[in-house]
Write a protein that holds these residues in place. Structure first.
Motif, mmCIF file in Angstrom:
data_model
loop_
_atom_site.group_PDB
_atom_site.id
_atom_site.type_symbol
_atom_site.label_atom_id
_atom_site.label_comp_id
_atom_site.label_asym_id
_atom_site.label_seq_id
_atom_site.Cartn_x
_atom_site.Cartn_y
_atom_site.Cartn_z
ATOM 1 N N ASP A 437 0.837 -1.207 0.000
ATOM 2 C CA ASP A 437 0.000 0.000 0.000
ATOM 3 C C ASP A 437 0.870 1.254 0.000
ATOM 4 O OD1 ASP A 437 -2.452 -1.475 0.295
ATOM 5 O OD2 ASP A 437 -1.912 -1.789 2.408
ATOM 6 N N ILE A 438 1.976 1.200 0.763
ATOM 7 C CA ILE A 438 2.832 2.379 0.914
ATOM 8 C C ILE A 438 4.289 1.999 0.666
ATOM 9 C CG2 ILE A 438 3.740 4.090 2.559
ATOM 10 C CD1 ILE A 438 0.843 4.640 1.935
ATOM 11 N N VAL A 439 4.862 2.564 -0.364
ATOM 12 C CA VAL A 439 6.280 2.352 -0.621
ATOM 13 C C VAL A 439 7.041 3.619 -0.216
ATOM 14 C CG1 VAL A 439 8.046 1.907 -2.376
ATOM 15 C CG2 VAL A 439 5.825 0.723 -2.499
ATOM 16 N N GLY A 440 7.674 3.532 0.959
ATOM 17 C CA GLY A 440 8.550 4.621 1.376
ATOM 18 C C GLY A 440 9.933 4.308 0.852
ATOM 19 N N ILE A 441 10.637 5.298 0.350
ATOM 20 C CA ILE A 441 12.001 5.043 -0.130
ATOM 21 C C ILE A 441 12.954 5.920 0.680
ATOM 22 C CG2 ILE A 441 11.285 4.331 -2.446
ATOM 23 C CD1 ILE A 441 12.040 7.149 -3.429
ATOM 24 N N ALA A 442 14.149 5.368 0.979
ATOM 25 C CA ALA A 442 15.047 6.130 1.853
ATOM 26 C C ALA A 442 16.498 5.759 1.621
ATOM 27 C CB ALA A 442 14.689 5.870 3.309
ATOM 28 N N ILE A 443 17.350 6.761 1.791
ATOM 29 C CA ILE A 443 18.798 6.566 1.674
ATOM 30 C C ILE A 443 19.378 6.299 3.064
ATOM 31 C CG2 ILE A 443 20.971 7.800 1.231
ATOM 32 C CD1 ILE A 443 19.543 9.131 -1.160
ATOM 33 N N LYS A 456 21.023 12.584 -8.537
ATOM 34 C CA LYS A 456 20.637 11.649 -9.602
ATOM 35 C C LYS A 456 20.110 10.344 -8.996
ATOM 36 C CE LYS A 456 22.897 9.481 -13.386
ATOM 37 N NZ LYS A 456 24.261 9.139 -13.830
ATOM 38 N N ARG A 457 20.814 9.889 -7.966
ATOM 39 C CA ARG A 457 20.429 8.647 -7.281
ATOM 40 C C ARG A 457 19.011 8.754 -6.722
ATOM 41 N NH1 ARG A 457 23.151 7.067 -1.448
ATOM 42 N NH2 ARG A 457 22.351 4.918 -1.251
ATOM 43 N N LEU A 458 18.751 9.845 -6.001
ATOM 44 C CA LEU A 458 17.439 10.003 -5.362
ATOM 45 C C LEU A 458 16.345 10.166 -6.416
ATOM 46 C CD1 LEU A 458 15.708 10.259 -2.848
ATOM 47 C CD2 LEU A 458 16.335 12.669 -2.685
ATOM 48 N N ILE A 459 16.603 10.965 -7.432
ATOM 49 C CA ILE A 459 15.572 11.191 -8.450
ATOM 50 C C ILE A 459 15.274 9.901 -9.211
ATOM 51 C CG2 ILE A 459 15.035 12.438 -10.600
ATOM 52 C CD1 ILE A 459 16.340 14.910 -9.356
ATOM 53 N N ARG A 460 16.312 9.114 -9.458
ATOM 54 C CA ARG A 460 16.061 7.832 -10.132
ATOM 55 C C ARG A 460 15.114 6.964 -9.281
ATOM 56 N NH1 ARG A 460 19.799 2.639 -11.311
ATOM 57 N NH2 ARG A 460 18.074 1.448 -12.216
ATOM 58 N N ALA A 461 15.343 6.953 -7.984
ATOM 59 C CA ALA A 461 14.485 6.163 -7.096
ATOM 60 C C ALA A 461 13.057 6.715 -7.093
ATOM 61 C CB ALA A 461 15.061 6.161 -5.684
ATOM 62 N N MET A 462 12.926 8.031 -7.142
ATOM 63 C CA MET A 462 11.592 8.640 -7.164
ATOM 64 C C MET A 462 10.851 8.310 -8.455
ATOM 65 S SD MET A 462 12.792 12.331 -5.663
ATOM 66 C CE MET A 462 11.256 13.216 -5.666
ATOM 67 N N GLU A 463 11.624 8.091 -9.514
ATOM 68 C CA GLU A 463 10.992 7.833 -10.810
ATOM 69 C C GLU A 463 10.438 6.414 -10.924
ATOM 70 O OE1 GLU A 463 14.180 9.140 -13.322
ATOM 71 O OE2 GLU A 463 13.309 11.163 -13.553
ATOM 72 N N ASN A 464 10.818 5.542 -10.010
ATOM 73 C CA ASN A 464 10.178 4.221 -9.992
ATOM 74 C C ASN A 464 8.684 4.431 -9.766
ATOM 75 O OD1 ASN A 464 8.924 1.810 -8.811
ATOM 76 N ND2 ASN A 464 11.000 0.955 -8.853
ATOM 77 N N LYS A 465 7.845 3.829 -10.632
ATOM 78 C CA LYS A 465 6.415 4.183 -10.565
ATOM 79 C C LYS A 465 5.757 3.691 -9.266
ATOM 80 C CE LYS A 465 4.575 0.296 -13.164
ATOM 81 N NZ LYS A 465 3.766 -0.189 -14.251
ATOM 82 N N TYR A 466 6.432 2.811 -8.536
ATOM 83 C CA TYR A 466 5.836 2.343 -7.275
ATOM 84 C C TYR A 466 6.236 3.197 -6.067
ATOM 85 C CZ TYR A 466 4.579 -1.692 -10.055
ATOM 86 O OH TYR A 466 4.046 -2.495 -11.020
ATOM 87 N N SER A 467 7.190 4.086 -6.248
ATOM 88 C CA SER A 467 7.623 4.913 -5.112
ATOM 89 C C SER A 467 6.524 5.894 -4.720
ATOM 90 C CB SER A 467 8.881 5.714 -5.483
ATOM 91 O OG SER A 467 9.956 4.842 -5.713
ATOM 92 N N ASP A 468 6.184 5.912 -3.444
ATOM 93 C CA ASP A 468 5.122 6.822 -2.979
ATOM 94 C C ASP A 468 5.674 8.019 -2.206
ATOM 95 O OD1 ASP A 468 3.009 5.196 -3.940
ATOM 96 O OD2 ASP A 468 3.237 3.877 -2.185
ATOM 97 N N ILE A 469 6.561 7.743 -1.238
ATOM 98 C CA ILE A 469 7.014 8.794 -0.319
ATOM 99 C C ILE A 469 8.531 8.701 -0.147
ATOM 100 C CG2 ILE A 469 6.814 9.758 2.020
ATOM 101 C CD1 ILE A 469 4.214 8.177 2.370
ATOM 102 N N VAL A 470 9.209 9.841 -0.196
ATOM 103 C CA VAL A 470 10.632 9.846 0.171
ATOM 104 C C VAL A 470 10.707 10.096 1.679
ATOM 105 C CG1 VAL A 470 12.907 10.832 -0.211
ATOM 106 C CG2 VAL A 470 11.208 10.866 -2.066
ATOM 107 N N PHE A 471 11.187 9.107 2.400
ATOM 108 C CA PHE A 471 11.337 9.247 3.855
ATOM 109 C C PHE A 471 12.583 10.071 4.170
ATOM 110 C CE2 PHE A 471 8.996 5.018 5.068
ATOM 111 C CZ PHE A 471 7.781 5.629 4.811
ATOM 112 N N HIS A 472 12.504 10.854 5.238
ATOM 113 C CA HIS A 472 13.603 11.743 5.675
ATOM 114 C C HIS A 472 14.532 12.121 4.520
ATOM 115 C CE1 HIS A 472 15.975 7.992 6.009
ATOM 116 N NE2 HIS A 472 15.097 7.539 6.865
ATOM 117 N N PRO A 473 14.022 12.976 3.600
ATOM 118 C CA PRO A 473 14.695 13.186 2.313
ATOM 119 C C PRO A 473 16.150 13.636 2.370
ATOM 120 C CG PRO A 473 12.496 14.122 2.255
ATOM 121 C CD PRO A 473 12.738 13.694 3.672
ATOM 122 N N THR A 474 16.550 14.460 3.319
ATOM 123 C CA THR A 474 17.938 14.957 3.273
ATOM 124 C C THR A 474 18.886 14.173 4.178
ATOM 125 O OG1 THR A 474 17.856 16.610 5.055
ATOM 126 C CG2 THR A 474 17.010 17.290 2.897
#
Ligand code: DGT
Ligand code: CA
Ligand code: CA
Ligand code: ZN
Length: 575
Positions: A437-443, A456-474
């Motif tokens: 239901d929720i795909v959080g992505i995080a570095i 580039k790394r983060l944006i590529r991960a965001m471009e995955n169509k299943y990515s919903d939320i970037v957790f603690h982005p910075t």
């Protein structure tokens, strides 16, 4: 206030004179400083009434001190002090905070080793240079190093979220007194700044004496700097300094406005008042000698032709322009998060079971949570591989069925905090992500990549169509880890383009995104989520810290997906 400022300068003059080995004068200046600091009346009003003669009536203040005070009131400077500073350019107030370092020793350290500040001191002590000086030795070098650690820990800034409960209990304790009609914690705490220096407490009371008696005698008070009916100052056992000021009811709004700050916001307000031929200070808003507003903040903003500005916005980042044009956003309210979208359970590195989270979340009024344990690459956090994740998903299905059967309006969402690998690919295959239901992505790795690579790394991960939320982005951890090198403008643009939500992680030392980026994201039309990043059920209470950060970034409820009902939130996330 003027009194504090002059007292601070007199204290420093005293220390400079002591460094020079001058007799008697240092004591005279420090005595005068402490009298001035505890005066009820403002120096500027004493001066206005009776000039330097009236200032000389202050115990301990002689003719030459009165002259210096006059100079400060007229020019904002004291030439004598400036010249002392020039002769010995050291950070006196910083250095003398170190246990065991007085003006004499500071002078030797400056003359022999060129030490000007605490950083210089630390380097010299670490390289063994101090123990070689006459009058210092090995022991005092060790003590200096210990003192530096202590100073950094206890005299530095405090992380708001770690102190807030305690601060609120202190305020509640004082409010219980029958002599206290109203009490507020102002300053950076009221603005909900992520770190705070000291506490500025204000109260209304027609009988301040017992209030001050009570305040300075609390068992957690370890030092009383000064006690008067208008103001008392103490140090608490956690090292935090605190002022309590009692104000008359008719000036309370003006005092609250002034002591809430920020200083920069105050300065802008005062400039605006002057433009309108008015005068604004901590006692009220005046036309000539007539007070035209002062009882409430609303009344003062109103009299200045402004819309009310919530404390979290008072940082001089454009809020006055918004208030002039009556375009202050309706900020998201505290308590309006309906579902928490980042929670770690005992399946990975959290302390509590999913069932325990459900119970705690329901108690705190939430309607849904997403279980987002770490994934397999994060081995130290016992991250889940596909097999365990499938098992967890089945157990969440069972728990949801039980809730339904019991007619409980609460949903557990299946999610994960999916690790972003070095190249921006994700730690789970798409066919797994599709089931969540929720795909959080995080570095959580390769923190030091260049800005170009990391972005580039983060944006590529965001471009995955299943990515919903970037957790603690910075990725920052306040007081511990610097943020990742990221081109945030590009990240925000990518979030908008891909429909990816950016998180405000409410954990006290994260608050990531920070206020400035929140504001940029909101302005770009990017949606946010405010999550607790809980590793224990006791962390659910941090959600309002995230709301505070959202408010500091001018966020409305409509900007925050998990302040929406579940179906609407999922509709947006899965689109
Ligand atoms: P902190 O304690 O470092 O976290 O930050 P604040 O904002 O609580 O600042 P603090 O404790 O130095 O002073 C409390 C408020 O008093 C501040 O937010 C605004 C007001 N204030 C202090 N000094 C000045 C000043 O020199 N000018 C003006 N206009 N306001 C001041
Ligand atoms: Ca403060
Ligand atoms: Ca203060
Ligand atoms: Zn994480």
């Amino acid at each position: 206030m003027m009194n504090e400022e002059i007292a601070r300068i007199f204290n420093e003059i005293s220390e400079y004179l002591e460094m020079q080995g001058v007799a008697f004068k240092p004591q005279a200046y420090s005595r005068a400083a402490s009298v001035i600091d505890s005066l009820e009346e403002d120096i500027s009003s004493i001066y206005k009434k009776g000039g330097t003669k009236a200032l000389e009536d202050i115990p301990g203040v002689g003719a030459s001190m009165a002259e210096k005070m006059e100079e400060y009131l007229k020019t904002g400077k004291i030439k004598y002090y400036e010249s002392l500073k020039k002769k010995t350019p050291v950070d006196l107030s910083g250095l003398s905070q170190i246990e065991g370092l007085g003006p004499q020793k500071i002078k030797v350290l400056y003359k022999k080793l060129g030490i000007q500040n605490v950083d210089d001191l630390e380097k010299a002590a670490e390289t063994g240079k101090i123990s070689k000086l006459a009058g210092f030795g090995k022991k005092s070098e060790e003590n200096i190093l210990k003192g530096i650690v202590f100073t950094k820990k206890f005299r530095g800034r405090y992380i708001l979220g770690n102190e807030l409960q305690w601060i609120e209990s202190v305020a509640a304790d004082l409010k219980r007194l029958k002599e206290v009609k109203r009490l507020d914690v102002a300053g950076s705490t009221r603005r909900r700044k992520e770190t705070i220096g000291d506490l500025d407490i204000l109260a209304i009371s027609s009988n301040p004496k017992p209030v001050m008696d009570y305040f300075v005698s609390r068992p957690w008070v370890i030092r009383v700097y000064g006690k008067g009916e208008g103001k008392s100052s103490i140090k608490a056992e956690n090292g935090m300094d605190m002022d309590l000021r009692v104000l008359p009811e008719k000036s309370y709004g003006a005092g609250l406005l002034y002591f809430t700050g920020s200083k920069e916001h105050n300065i802008r307000l005062r400039e605006l008042a002057i433009k309108k031929g008015l005068k604004l200070n901590e006692y009220g808003l005046f036309r000539g000698s007539k007070m035209i507003a002062g009882k409430t903040e609303e009344e003062i903003y109103g009299a200045l032709g402004l819309e009310y500005v919530p404390p979290e916005m008072r940082e001089d980042t454009g809020e006055l322009a918004a208030a002039i044009n009556h375009r202050v956003p309706k900020l998201i309210d505290y308590g309006s998060v309906r579902g928490d979208l980042q929670i770690q359970t005992d399946w990975s590195d959290g302390e509590n079971s999913i069932e325990e989270y459900v119970e705690a979340a329901r108690k705190s009024g939430l309607k849904y949570i997403a279980v987002t344990d770490h994934t397999k690459s994060l081995k130290i956090a016992n991250g889940l591989d596909e097999k365990r994740l499938v098992k967890q998903m089945a157990s969440i299905d069972r728990l949801n069925d039980e809730l339904k059967k019991k007619k409980i309006d609460f949903r557990i969402l299946k999610g994960a905090e999916v690790d972003i690998l070095k190249d921006g690919s994700l730690d789970l295959p798409d066919k797994m992500l599709a089931k969540l239901d929720i795909v959080g992505i995080a570095i959580h790795s390769f923190f030091s990549l260049s800005e170009k690579e990391q972005t580039k790394r983060l944006i590529r991960a965001m471009e995955n169509k299943y990515s919903d939320i970037v957790f603690h982005p910075t990725g920052r951890v306040i007081g511990h880890r610097e943020p990742l090198h990221l081109d945030m403008a590009a990240v925000i643009k990518a979030a908008k383009a891909t429909g990816t939500v950016l998180e405000i992680d409410s954990y006290p030392n994260r608050l990531d995104l920070k206020d400035e980026y929140v504001k940029q994201a909101v302005a770009a039309g990017v949606k946010l989520s405010v999550d607790s990043d809980s590793h224990s059920v006791s962390h659910l209470r941090y959600l309002d810290l995230g709301v505070a950060q959202a408010r500091r970034g001018w966020t409305k409820k409509s900007d925050v997906v998990n302040a929406w009902p579940l179906e609407k939130a999922l509709g947006f996330l899965k689109k």
